[in-house]
Scaffold this motif. Structure first.
Motif, PDB file in Angstrom:
ATOM      1  N   UNK A 129      12.606  38.834 -20.815  1.00 26.82           N
ATOM      2  CA  UNK A 129      12.941  38.232 -22.105  1.00 26.82           C
ATOM      3  C   UNK A 129      14.289  37.524 -22.084  1.00 26.82           C
ATOM      4  N   UNK A 130      15.036  37.700 -21.009  1.00 25.68           N
ATOM      5  CA  UNK A 130      16.391  37.153 -20.970  1.00 25.68           C
ATOM      6  C   UNK A 130      16.488  36.089 -19.890  1.00 25.68           C
ATOM      7  N   UNK A 131      17.342  35.075 -20.123  1.00 27.09           N
ATOM      8  CA  UNK A 131      17.439  33.975 -19.157  1.00 27.09           C
ATOM      9  C   UNK A 131      17.994  34.420 -17.800  1.00 27.09           C
ATOM     10  N   UNK A 132      17.702  33.598 -16.792  1.00 29.79           N
ATOM     11  CA  UNK A 132      18.079  33.950 -15.428  1.00 29.79           C
ATOM     12  C   UNK A 132      19.411  33.324 -15.027  1.00 29.79           C
ATOM     13  N   UNK A 133      19.662  32.129 -15.558  1.00 28.63           N
ATOM     14  CA  UNK A 133      20.871  31.408 -15.189  1.00 28.63           C
ATOM     15  C   UNK A 133      21.562  30.937 -16.457  1.00 28.63           C
ATOM     16  N   UNK A 134      22.886  30.751 -16.349  1.00 24.75           N
ATOM     17  CA  UNK A 134      23.602  30.185 -17.483  1.00 24.75           C
ATOM     18  C   UNK A 134      24.527  29.080 -17.004  1.00 24.75           C
ATOM     19  N   UNK A 135      24.475  27.938 -17.683  1.00 32.18           N
ATOM     20  CA  UNK A 135      25.398  26.838 -17.400  1.00 32.18           C
ATOM     21  C   UNK A 135      26.691  27.086 -18.154  1.00 32.18           C
ATOM     22  N   UNK A 136      27.816  26.707 -17.545  1.00 32.88           N
ATOM     23  CA  UNK A 136      29.083  26.892 -18.250  1.00 32.88           C
ATOM     24  C   UNK A 136      30.049  25.783 -17.891  1.00 32.88           C
ATOM     25  N   UNK A 137      30.732  25.252 -18.897  1.00 35.91           N
ATOM     26  CA  UNK A 137      31.726  24.230 -18.614  1.00 35.91           C
ATOM     27  C   UNK A 137      33.112  24.849 -18.525  1.00 35.91           C
ATOM     28  N   UNK A 138      33.167  26.165 -18.446  1.00 35.53           N
ATOM     29  CA  UNK A 138      34.413  26.890 -18.160  1.00 35.53           C
ATOM     30  C   UNK A 138      34.024  28.178 -17.451  1.00 35.53           C
ATOM     31  N   UNK A 139      35.015  28.846 -16.849  1.00 29.43           N
ATOM     32  CA  UNK A 139      34.699  30.098 -16.170  1.00 29.43           C
ATOM     33  C   UNK A 139      34.352  31.169 -17.204  1.00 29.43           C
ATOM     34  N   UNK A 140      33.571  32.147 -16.790  1.00 34.01           N
ATOM     35  CA  UNK A 140      33.185  33.222 -17.698  1.00 34.01           C
ATOM     36  C   UNK A 140      34.433  34.018 -18.089  1.00 34.01           C
ATOM     37  N   UNK A 141      34.504  34.402 -19.381  1.00 35.19           N
ATOM     38  CA  UNK A 141      35.681  35.143 -19.845  1.00 35.19           C
ATOM     39  C   UNK A 141      35.506  36.623 -19.537  1.00 35.19           C
ATOM     40  N   UNK A 142      36.647  37.336 -19.381  1.00 36.68           N
ATOM     41  CA  UNK A 142      36.534  38.786 -19.129  1.00 36.68           C
ATOM     42  C   UNK A 142      35.727  39.486 -20.211  1.00 36.68           C
ATOM     43  N   UNK A 143      35.880  39.038 -21.466  1.00 34.58           N
ATOM     44  CA  UNK A 143      35.132  39.691 -22.549  1.00 34.58           C
ATOM     45  C   UNK A 143      33.628  39.499 -22.366  1.00 34.58           C
ATOM     46  N   UNK A 144      33.253  38.343 -21.803  1.00 28.41           N
ATOM     47  CA  UNK A 144      31.829  38.088 -21.585  1.00 28.41           C
ATOM     48  C   UNK A 144      31.306  38.912 -20.411  1.00 28.41           C
ATOM     49  N   UNK A 145      32.146  39.074 -19.379  1.00 28.05           N
ATOM     50  CA  UNK A 145      31.759  39.931 -18.253  1.00 28.05           C
ATOM     51  C   UNK A 145      31.509  41.342 -18.767  1.00 28.05           C
ATOM     52  N   UNK A 146      32.389  41.770 -19.676  1.00 28.90           N
ATOM     53  CA  UNK A 146      32.257  43.102 -20.252  1.00 28.90           C
ATOM     54  C   UNK A 146      30.958  43.241 -21.043  1.00 28.90           C
ATOM     55  N   UNK A 147      30.702  42.205 -21.847  1.00 20.31           N
ATOM     56  CA  UNK A 147      29.471  42.218 -22.656  1.00 20.31           C
ATOM     57  C   UNK A 147      28.254  42.301 -21.741  1.00 20.31           C
TER      58      UNK A 147
END
Lengths: 341, 438
Positions: free
Chosen positions: A74-92
């Motif tokens: 049910x969840x996507x496999x890849x995510x596009x990002x125009x910036x590096x992932x934030x620590x808060x997002x890594x935590x999430x």
């Protein structure tokens, strides 16, 4: 009776479908990376071995929200990002069981300040751009509401035309990057701003003027291009690929003496550029068919290389050495070193 | 006239009054003429704006219905395509057809030798051109070893050049086609190897990142699937609701409350239905993202109040004498509804349904939330496959940097308008043919 049957059939179909496994790769995330990921996805689909991945343009933050929501079909496999992932997002991500993520830097993107070819090409400094676009600027040692009407009010060397800049809204990644790379850098060189306390300084640096000098033109960069074509005095802020595609109508302004060209962005001399990323959920590799092969395609020389088809779409390729590292890391799906590991 | 005259006789002397009434009459006629003029002006303005809109869309979009093609004499080199001579489809499918195309270009322009130049030369044809060769070889492996004139789609830049969207008179750096490329194209054109053809692929292909390969068929199929789900869900539910509320429900505070709520629902912004779909259909029911099934369910919710309101209005329009007559000869309440009232109200209900469906056809906002705004190449083959719809396709193309997508966007708008016109015409015809007046 027929209607009841139809509804019943539909309901059965719905529940049958939800249980079914997914054989299509799903990508979400940044609208800036979207043109490149879709190009790679299409090539990948043309080989005929796997279905073409589905790519959604949700914005970087929205992409991570979906990406980090969990592991499973049910969840996507890849995510596009125009910036590096934030620590808060890594935590999430980690909280929802998504702990192994591979970060792939796909290339660079330049943000340009461009105007119509029929007007003169101008050279700005980052400070001048900030003075032209900020809501409040220092004049004679005081922070005052932006008094500049024409560019020549800031510096006599600039054209004597009204300040009118069309740019993306705050929801856009391009706006974030522009604020970070131009506005924040531009304001730092003023001692009056440096003297302010932290909150106030951030406010002064980052707030765009709202008196008509800066116009939010929506997420559609083509609209900005069309408006610049019609209004010779206006400038627009958008990604390099739109300048590249409309080179007969538009010219990029020089920033700090450097013209926004492919070469200048690639070697880092053009100051307003940012890296673009894709993130891979390692737990899905081998579960959803084709992820490994898709990454191979995306990071191949024919895609990401200097002469690759992504460069044709306006992506600024990585330097040779960095490319080798990225390719190596991507094909082996080496997860990011996270604080929790 | 007579009113004025009669009024006048009541009080004052007739002579004085006649003058006044003439002036007043002139004023009233003048006011009437002005009012008519305003009306005509308003209609002219509306038609003018519509005309501008249609003109800009059609003038930008009509060129997308033709495509530029480049004909090359291709030698199906056995060395390149099938060196072992096995004729195994897997080998044939995997051959490097880009190289075959490059060789064909090199034979046409033997003087081009530098690597960068050769690349620029093979950039004249679409990056999807090799698919044509692959399909040709797979269809008939006996072409291997022979030479054949094959027509390839030109790349989007060449297509734009031939259609006059890329000016030739600007400096070379200012356009996406180099001087050398223009010279090659002109040479090919003189030799009769450049042609324009009807762009059938635009109607049969799915989406693509290459403008010359992109088509709307994927979006049309997605639209169809979504609309089927919307119709199947919303029509019976709405008709049942309308019939119950109009024919059976007692008039009390509860039914009043329901009525007010239905009217309010019709005015709720469509994005709210999208959020509901995200929370309920994707969140709770665990239905797949980007599926026409979910899109149809969301649009059905949006459509329900519209059809209910239209349905109730046309049920109300059936005169009570019909019901009373049927009851008088002994029909039950259900028979009155199914045999008499509903058939008579049906044209009105159908008109409302079609207008509601046309409304749903143009929606993008609710679909954004459930993942139907996405790049989807494969043509959907069922209700749970990832799909997109026409307005979303227009939105995605309008947002693409490539210049050639401008004409594609307008062409897709023309197709969408075509669908809307057909649906609305259907509504008008239904009303004309079956409506009864009392």
């Amino acid at each position: 009776m027929k209607q009841t049957l139809a509804i019943a059939a539909l309901a059965t179909l719905a529940f049958a479908a939800s249980a079914e496994a997914r054989d299509q790769i799903r990508v979400v995330g940044s609208s800036t990376v979207y043109p490149f990921t879709t190009a790679a996805a299409e090539r990948f689909g043309q080989s005929g071995e796997f279905p073409t991945p589905v790519v959604e343009s949700t914005g970087t933050g929205g992409g991570f929200k979906l990406f980090c929501a969990g592991v499973g079909v049910d969840h996507p496999d890849l995510s596009n990002a125009s910036r590096a992932i934030k620590p808060s997002e890594v935590e999430m991500c980690a909280k929802n069981g998504v702990d192994e993520i591979t970060e792939i830097k796909v290339g660079y993107d330049g943000i340009v300040l461009a105007n119509s070819k029929q007007a003169e090409q101008v050279e700005f400094t980052v400070e001048q751009i900030w003075q032209g676009l900020a809501k409040e600027v220092p004049v004679d040692g005081e922070i005052v509401p932006n008094p500049y009407r024409n560019w020549s009010d800031i510096d006599p060397s600039l054209p004597d035309t009204k300040i009118e800049v069309l740019g993306p809204p705050p929801t856009s990644g391009t706006r974030d990057a522009f604020v970070e790379l131009v506005m924040e850098v531009g304001c730092e060189s003023f001692p009056e701003v440096e003297a302010l306390d932290e909150d106030r300084m951030e406010q002064v640096c980052k707030t765009m003027r709202e008196d008509g000098g800066f116009v939010e033109a929506g997420e559609n960069d083509n609209l900005i291009v069309q408006k610049l074509d019609a209004n010779k005095a206006a400038y627009g802020i958008f990604g390099f690929s739109f300048l590249d595609q409309n080179a007969d109508k538009l010219q990029g302004s020089l920033v700090s003496g450097v013209e926004p060209t492919y070469e200048n962005i690639a070697d880092g001399s053009y100051p307003v550029s940012r890296p673009l990323f894709i993130y891979v959920k390692n737990a899905h590799a081998g579960v959803i068919p084709g992820i490994q092969e898709f990454i191979d395609e995306y990071t191949s020389e024919r895609a990401m290389g200097e002469d690759g088809y992504l460069a044709d779409k306006g992506l600024i390729a990585l330097p040779e050495e960095e490319y080798e590292q990225v390719r190596e890391k991507a094909t082996s799906l080496t997860p990011m070193a996270t604080a929790s590991n | 006239m007579t009113d004025i005259a009669r009024e006048g006789h009541r009080g004052r002397p007739a002579a004085q009054h006649a003058d006044l009434s003439q002036a007043r009459l002139r004023r009233r006629y003048a006011a009437e003429r002005r009012f008519k003029l305003y009306g005509v002006l308003a209609i002219c303005l509306a038609i003018g704006v519509l005309g501008i809109l249609l003109f800009s869309v059609v003038s930008k979009g009509y060129t997308a219905f033709v495509k530029t093609e480049i004909g090359l004499d291709v030698y199906f080199d056995p060395e390149e395509i099938d060196p072992e001579g096995t004729r195994d489809p897997a080998v044939l499918a995997d051959a490097n057809y880009d190289r075959v195309i490059r060789d064909a270009f090199e034979r046409t322009f033997p003087e081009v030798s530098e690597r960068r130049e050769r690349r620029a030369l093979s950039d004249l044809v679409s990056s999807g051109a090799w698919l044509v060769l692959r399909d040709r070889v797979l269809e008939d492996p006996s072409v291997i070893g022979t030479t054949e004139r094959v027509w390839f789609r030109a790349s989007d830049d060449v297509d734009m050049l031939m259609k006059g969207y890329i000016p030739r008179d600007v400096p070379e750096t200012a356009r996406r086609v180099s001087d050398a490329q223009i010279a090659w194209i002109d040479a090919l054109d003189e030799a009769g190897q450049v042609g324009t053809r009807f762009n059938l692929d635009f109607f049969t292909a799915g989406d693509s990142r290459e403008p010359e390969l992109a088509g709307i068929w994927g979006a049309v199929v997605g639209t169809f699937l979504t609309m089927v789900v919307t119709l199947v869900l919303s029509f019976p539910l709405a008709v049942a609701t309308a019939v119950y509320l109009e024919e059976f429900a007692p008039k009390n505070r509860w039914t009043d409350l329901i009525e007010v709520n239905i009217n309010n629902l019709a005015a709720v912004p469509s994005i709210v239905f999208g959020l509901l779909g995200l929370a309920v259909f994707l969140g709770w029911f665990g239905l797949p993202r980007s599926a026409p099934l979910v899109g149809g369910m969301v649009l059905a919710l949006m459509n329900l109040p519209i059809i209910i309101i239209a349905g109730r209005a046309s049920l109300k329009a059936v005169p009570p004498s019909i019901r009373e007559a049927a009851l008088a000869v002994g029909a039950s309440r259900l028979q009155v509804v199914t045999h008499h009232v509903l058939p008579l109200a049906m044209p009105g209900i159908l008109t409302g349904t079609i207008i509601g469906m046309a409304h749903a056809l143009g929606e993008t906002a609710p679909l954004l939330m459930i993942g139907m705004v996405a790049f989807i190449v494969d043509i959907p083959s069922g209700f749970t496959d990832a799909a997109t719809v026409l307005p979303v396709q227009i939105f995605l193309w309008a947002d693409s940097p490539e210049r050639a997508f401008v004409e594609k966007t307008s062409a897709a708008i023309i197709v969408l308008l075509g669908f809307l016109v057909i649906m609305n015409a259907l509504a008008v015809i239904l009303r004309r043919r079956f409506e009864r007046r009392w």
